[in-house]
Design an enzyme around this catalytic site. Structure first.
Site, short mmCIF file in Angstrom:
data_model
loop_
_atom_site.label_atom_id
_atom_site.label_comp_id
_atom_site.label_asym_id
_atom_site.label_seq_id
_atom_site.Cartn_x
_atom_site.Cartn_y
_atom_site.Cartn_z
N ASP A 1 16.10 -4.10 -16.69
CA ASP A 1 15.88 -4.49 -18.09
C ASP A 1 16.41 -5.91 -18.31
O ASP A 1 17.00 -6.22 -19.35
CB ASP A 1 16.54 -3.49 -19.06
CG ASP A 1 16.07 -3.69 -20.50
OD1 ASP A 1 15.11 -4.45 -20.71
OD2 ASP A 1 16.67 -3.08 -21.41
N HIS B 1 9.89 2.97 -24.10
CA HIS B 1 11.25 2.68 -24.58
C HIS B 1 11.53 3.78 -25.61
O HIS B 1 10.97 3.76 -26.69
CB HIS B 1 11.28 1.29 -25.22
CG HIS B 1 12.53 0.98 -25.98
ND1 HIS B 1 13.35 -0.07 -25.65
CD2 HIS B 1 13.11 1.57 -27.06
CE1 HIS B 1 14.38 -0.11 -26.51
NE2 HIS B 1 14.25 0.88 -27.37
#
Lengths: 306, 427
Positions: free
Chosen positions: B310, B184
């Site tokens: 996500d 991330h």
């Protein structure tokens, strides 16, 4: 005549006719404030709640005074004394208010968008008394009122907002409102306190205060929050005062009077030197009185849209 | 599935074998028995008409949050896999920001066991374990044990591996077991306190911004580390034009980099944040039209390998707060295929063939879970109706959470069923 919206959430996108209407109405209310008997029955029977989730003395007092002058029933509560601290969500708080049949809600909150949120979940008229770093529309209106009173018009004026523009809702409301009314707005402050892409809003950006002074009619000097220094936005208050402080010495170098506004409370000798704050071109105390008149005008006009 | 199912007239799109043709397919006991142009119907078979529908290798979403263990009020493995199944996915990779984090083999085993129990195990659940212990970014998690227990990748998702030396070691260590480190990408100090893209809109709205460079700087650093260590590196949910450029250049230099984007990042821009709707708050934030265009270009030219959602469920109460306080994330499993067909296939960015690559072939290759469509192979399939128009209704989501900004949106195309592990689900 009525306003096009039943809420006052922001000055961005507010039609110039609406702004003009509020400024005009405030003239009559200011006249009332100068009478020996300062109370009118305009909002008799209406109930207004002042919901202050963030500390504020000035704005809350100004709203309360405006509401009482209009004979409304007024209820105020601050975050510390409300159930917010007990974990109640904003929506729950709002629904409870709704259940109590409140007509208008004045809300101050530390997060942007809360007055929008409230306007979607309850039926009362919502007045934004400052939402985070977004807008503070009644402050923008009272600043415009003060400028119009001083200069006779807003069109063609050049106003520079000085200081911490990044964190300022006052700056945003002034930019949107003044631009709608045909004034030119510039900002001046350290690059670290100027929000990204603000030039795309048609605002000129300055980092040296002496460059902007000769060009402007008025300065709106923002309060510098002491905690911004700790946040690393500028090295020291001394340096800030030295390079961005509005001082008599600086103003004297310019061959014309520049009107000084400040939303208060002032950090004397940080963003504004004491002699300028109390000087002949300062309209800071006039802003306070105009604030009550503007808020009376807003309450009256929104009440009338029902 | 002790039965024989005959799929009639489906358009088989299988990029691995380069097939794109109308076929009949006979599935016996969960395995592909026959693929032929015409298989005669018989009383022995249950027949499913797939005229104008697509048969593709099973779709996988390599970036979901199933929230179990720890946050079962948002989602469980049971509800999350149901959402996946009805979204058209035969497999998901779940991220380790659970409580406790997936940093111990017992948790990997627990998640895989729960996955096999849910809905007869029709959706494979492949855990992604954490890079560091408790996702704290300080010391390596027991990577070998985690991989041997079944973890298919490593990530501290949501909490970027900020320490460059830890990242280097993670890359080197993970490389021994051929699993990617999935980052991330965000420099925490630059993103600090931000809730939306930094730029004109954040300035107007008075919301603190997250600059695109917060993502790009970390990608640039990690690409150099990946090159230096000759290790596999995967960029999660890329959101900016600059990031697409960095990965494109990295691939040209031969760096072992792959990357994913989410459907929301190629569908909407920061403009939707003007509503202050907390379902427009996610991290990375929605960016600008320029970024959307660059992502589409990256999908088209192959820079972007994968579409992943996500999927980040949050309860209504958690999202019904002010914008700054609201948690990041939206659910995505049940809108992913519809958004992708609507925004990419209908707009001629991708062919259906390429779409299947981004949803199945490429992501499966990254985590080493390839499927083959051939006689004798287990049937791991996703069935799609590319032409159906439908309206997103969050109330009908199978996910436990409904936090989606796409409620009411009309989409073209959706999955109509899946087949995996001996189970067939047609909806």
């Amino acid at each position: 005549m009525a306003l096009t919206s039943r809420h006052l959430l922001r000055l961005q996108g507010m039609p110039s006719d609406d702004i003009r209407q509020i400024l005009d109405a405030a003239i009559s209310f200011k006249e009332i404030l100068n009478r020996p008997i300062k109370k009118v029955p305009t909002l008799q029977g209406k109930t207004i709640v002042n919901l202050f989730f963030e500390n504020s003395t000035r704005t809350r007092t100004s709203f309360e005074l405006a509401e009482r002058r209009l004979s409304a029933d007024v209820l105020s509560f601050a975050a510390s004394s409300s159930s917010v601290t007990k974990g109640e969500t904003l929506k729950d708080t709002a629904r409870n208010i709704e259940a109590m049949k409140i007509d208008m809600v004045v809300i101050r909150h530390n997060a942007a968008g809360t007055s929008d949120f409230l306007s979607k979940v309850i039926n009362a008229n919502i007045i934004n008394a400052g939402d985070g770093q977004h807008e503070h529309p009644t402050q923008g209106l009272l600043d415009m009122y003060t400028l119009r009173e001083k200069f006779g018009k807003l069109e063609g004026l050049h106003v520079c907002i000085v200081g911490d523009v990044l964190h300022s809702r006052v700056a945003r409301s002034n930019i949107f409102g003044l631009q709608t009314m045909g004034a030119k707005v510039s900002v001046c402050g350290p690059a670290t306190l100027i929000p990204r892409d603000i030039d795309k809003l048609g605002v000129d950006v300055y980092h040296h205060i002496d460059d902007i002074l000769p060009k402007v009619d008025a300065l709106n000097v923002l309060r510098i929050q002491m905690e911004r220094q700790a946040g690393g936005f500028f090295p020291s208050l001394r340096e800030f005062h030295r390079y961005f402080g509005v001082t008599k010495e600086r103003l004297d170098k310019v061959n014309k009077p520049i009107t000084i506004l400040h939303p208060g409370p002032i950090n004397r000798d940080v963003e504004l030197s004491a002699d300028v704050a109390d000087g002949p071109h300062s309209v800071i105390l006039e802003q306070v009185l105009n604030g009550v008149a503007i808020r009376m005008a807003v309450l009256y006009l929104l009440g009338a849209t029902e | 599935m002790n039965e024989k199912i005959l799929l009639k007239n489906g358009r088989l799109i299988d990029p691995s074998s380069k097939r794109d043709e109308i076929v009949d397919m006979l599935i016996v006991d969960g395995n592909i028995a026959t693929i032929k142009a015409k298989i005669p119907e018989s009383n022995e078979y249950k027949t499913v008409d797939l005229t104008n529908k697509i048969i593709a290798p099973g779709f996988i979403d390599i970036h979901v949050h199933l929230r179990e263990p720890g946050y079962e009020h948002k989602e469980t493995i049971e509800t999350g896999t149901r959402s996946a199944a009805y979204g058209g996915f035969t497999a998901v990779c779940c991220m380790p920001n659970t409580n406790p984090a997936i940093d111990d083999e017992s948790i990997v085993t627990f998640i895989m066991t729960q996955g096999k129990k849910a809905h007869g195990g029709i959706v494979d659940v492949f855990p992604i374990a954490s890079v560091s212990k408790s996702r704290e970014g300080k010391t390596l998690a027991p990577i070998a044990e985690l991989v041997h227990a079944g973890a298919v990748g490593l990530s501290d998702d949501g909490a970027p591996v900020s320490d460059a030396n830890l990242m280097r070691r993670a890359l080197e260590y993970a490389n021994m077991y051929n699993v990617p480190v999935m980052q991330h990408c965000e420099i925490p100090e630059l993103a600090h306190g931000g809730v939306m893209n930094e730029g004109k809109v954040s300035t107007e709205l008075g919301l603190p911004g997250i600059p695109g460079v917060a993502e790009e700087i970390m990608i640039a650093r990690d690409l150099l580390l990946s090159d230096y260590t000759n290790s596999r590196y995967h960029v999660c949910h890329m959101s900016t034009a600059g990031s697409v450029d960095l990965v494109r250049e990295g691939k040209k230099k031969g760096i072992k980099v792959t990357c994913e984007v989410t459907p929301h990042h190629f569908t909407v821009t920061e403009e939707v944040v003007r509503s202050y709707d907390t379902n427009t708050k996610m991290n990375p934030p929605l960016r600008t039209q320029k970024d959307v265009d660059a992502i589409k270009e990256g999908l088209k030219d192959g820079t972007i390998d994968v579409i992943a959602t996500d999927h980040a469920p949050h309860s209504l109460d958690e999202k019904e707060v002010d914008y700054i306080q609201a948690p990041f994330g939206i659910v995505g499993l049940e809108t992913a295929i519809g958004l992708s067909i609507t925004e990419l296939v209908e707009k001629k960015i991708l062919t259906m063939h390429q779409l299947v690559e981004k949803f199945s072939v490429n992501p499966r290759k990254i985590i080493g879970k390839e499927v083959r469509i051939a006689e004798g192979e287990p049937a791991n399939l996703t069935f799609i109706d590319p032409n159906i128009e439908w309206n997103v209704e969050i109330s009908k989501f199978n996910s436990k959470s409904k936090n989606s900004p796409f409620n009411g949106r009309t989409l073209k195309g959706k999955a109509v069923g899946i087949c995996n592990n001996g189970k067939m689900l047609l909806y």
